[in-house]
Design an enzyme around this catalytic site. Structure first.
Site, PDB file in Angstrom:
ATOM      1  N   GLY A  54       0.797  -1.171   0.061  1.00 13.51           N
ATOM      2  CA  GLY A  54      -0.055   0.125   0.195  1.00 13.51           C
ATOM      3  C   GLY A  54       0.944   1.261  -0.208  1.00 13.51           C
ATOM      4  O   GLY A  54       1.960   1.595  -0.740  1.00 13.51           O
ATOM      5  N   CYS A  55       0.394   2.108   0.661  1.00 16.84           N
ATOM      6  CA  CYS A  55       1.030   3.709   0.755  1.00 16.84           C
ATOM      7  C   CYS A  55       2.455   3.525   1.415  1.00 16.84           C
ATOM      8  O   CYS A  55       3.156   4.338   0.935  1.00 16.84           O
ATOM      9  CB  CYS A  55       0.342   4.471   1.527  1.00 16.84           C
ATOM     10  SG  CYS A  55      -1.373   4.640   1.114  1.00 16.84           S
ATOM     11  N   VAL A  56       2.777   2.537   2.017  1.00 20.41           N
ATOM     12  CA  VAL A  56       4.050   2.437   2.646  1.00 20.41           C
ATOM     13  C   VAL A  56       4.991   1.842   1.403  1.00 20.41           C
ATOM     14  O   VAL A  56       6.273   1.588   1.819  1.00 20.41           O
ATOM     15  CB  VAL A  56       4.123   1.575   3.765  1.00 20.41           C
ATOM     16  CG1 VAL A  56       4.205   0.248   3.600  1.00 20.41           C
ATOM     17  CG2 VAL A  56       5.439   2.174   4.693  1.00 20.41           C
ATOM     18  N   ALA A  57       4.798   1.458   0.387  1.00 22.95           N
ATOM     19  CA  ALA A  57       5.530   0.773  -0.553  1.00 22.95           C
ATOM     20  C   ALA A  57       6.765   1.317  -0.887  1.00 22.95           C
ATOM     21  O   ALA A  57       7.991   0.723  -0.930  1.00 22.95           O
ATOM     22  CB  ALA A  57       4.839   0.220  -1.664  1.00 22.95           C
ATOM     23  N   HIS A 192       4.176  10.993   4.476  1.00 21.55           N
ATOM     24  CA  HIS A 192       3.142  10.419   3.594  1.00 21.55           C
ATOM     25  C   HIS A 192       1.585  11.151   4.096  1.00 21.55           C
ATOM     26  O   HIS A 192       1.570  10.830   5.285  1.00 21.55           O
ATOM     27  CB  HIS A 192       2.861   9.098   3.405  1.00 21.55           C
ATOM     28  CG  HIS A 192       1.702   8.671   2.638  1.00 21.55           C
ATOM     29  ND1 HIS A 192       1.512   8.992   1.345  1.00 21.55           N
ATOM     30  CD2 HIS A 192       0.638   7.770   3.138  1.00 21.55           C
ATOM     31  CE1 HIS A 192       0.408   8.581   1.029  1.00 21.55           C
ATOM     32  NE2 HIS A 192      -0.300   7.822   1.983  1.00 21.55           N
TER      33      HIS A 192
END
Length: 214
Positions: A54-57, A192
């Site tokens: 997800g966003c942390v990729a 983020h």
């Protein structure tokens, strides 16, 4: 990827490892495999496709490149992050989570090129000093997908900001403390966003000036 390598004065044949990340699609062969011939990567390039972060990729991908380069200090590694959120839109889903996710998350791609400590690239840009990863208890249903016959249905809880406020400060303090640093020593923050509520939660948790996340 080609532009990023060119900016570093490198050729595709210089790449030893390529990591690809996405949470909005699955491909087999993986996307990195499909790029080997198109980019002119070596046929012995190491490939690591990663799904589900997800966003942390992007951040996690940089951390994994760093891990590889610690063991291969003269190597070159590339991270490709691709998200095509418009592919996941559920036309029959009028839930708040689906509509919010559609407004927040867009399509895009980015690439990072990193060199090991003994590579000529070393010293020519930002340096990864350390990384940290945490898995929080009972958060599996905070963000993610329910994958079914109609595709990917968003799981997006209203408690994302609460998780930030509960855990972030202790993690940041411990992370910085390993290097004899504190929150007050950090001059620049890159976070983020995840929407205004998450930004506000980060500001409260770290007790920084709201402008610190501009």
């Amino acid at each position: 990827i080609g532009d990023a390598l060119a900016a570093c004065g490198l050729a595709p044949s210089d790449v030893d490892l390529i990591v690809s990340t996405s949470v909005t699609g699955i491909a087999a062969p993986s996307i990195d495999a499909r790029l080997v011939a198109r980019l002119g990567l070596r046929d012995d390039v190491k490939r690591v496709p990663v799904f589900g972060l997800g966003c942390v990729a992007g951040a996690a991908g940089i951390a994994r490149l760093h891990d590889y380069l610690v063991g291969h200090p003269d190597g070159v590694a590339v991270l490709l992050s691709v998200e095509l959120c418009s592919l996941t839109f559920q036309r029959d889903d009028d839930s708040t989570a689906n509509l919010v996710a559609t407004g927040l998350f867009g399509d895009g791609a980015a690439a990072v090129v990193m060199g090991g400590a003994q590579h000529p690239l070393a010293g020519s840009g930002p340096r990864v000093v350390d990384t940290r990863s945490r898995m929080y208890p009972d958060t599996e249903r905070v963000m993610g997908w329910d994958i079914g016959g109609s595709g990917f249905r968003i799981v997006l809880a209203a408690t994302v900001a609460d998780v930030v406020e509960k855990y972030l400060r202790d993690d940041v303090d411990a992370f910085l403390g390993r290097h004899g640093l504190a929150v007050a020593d950090v001059a620049t923050w890159v976070a983020h966003p995840g929407g205004p509520k998450v930004i506000e939660a980060i500001v409260r948790a770290l007790e920084v000036d709201p402008g610190a996340l501009d």
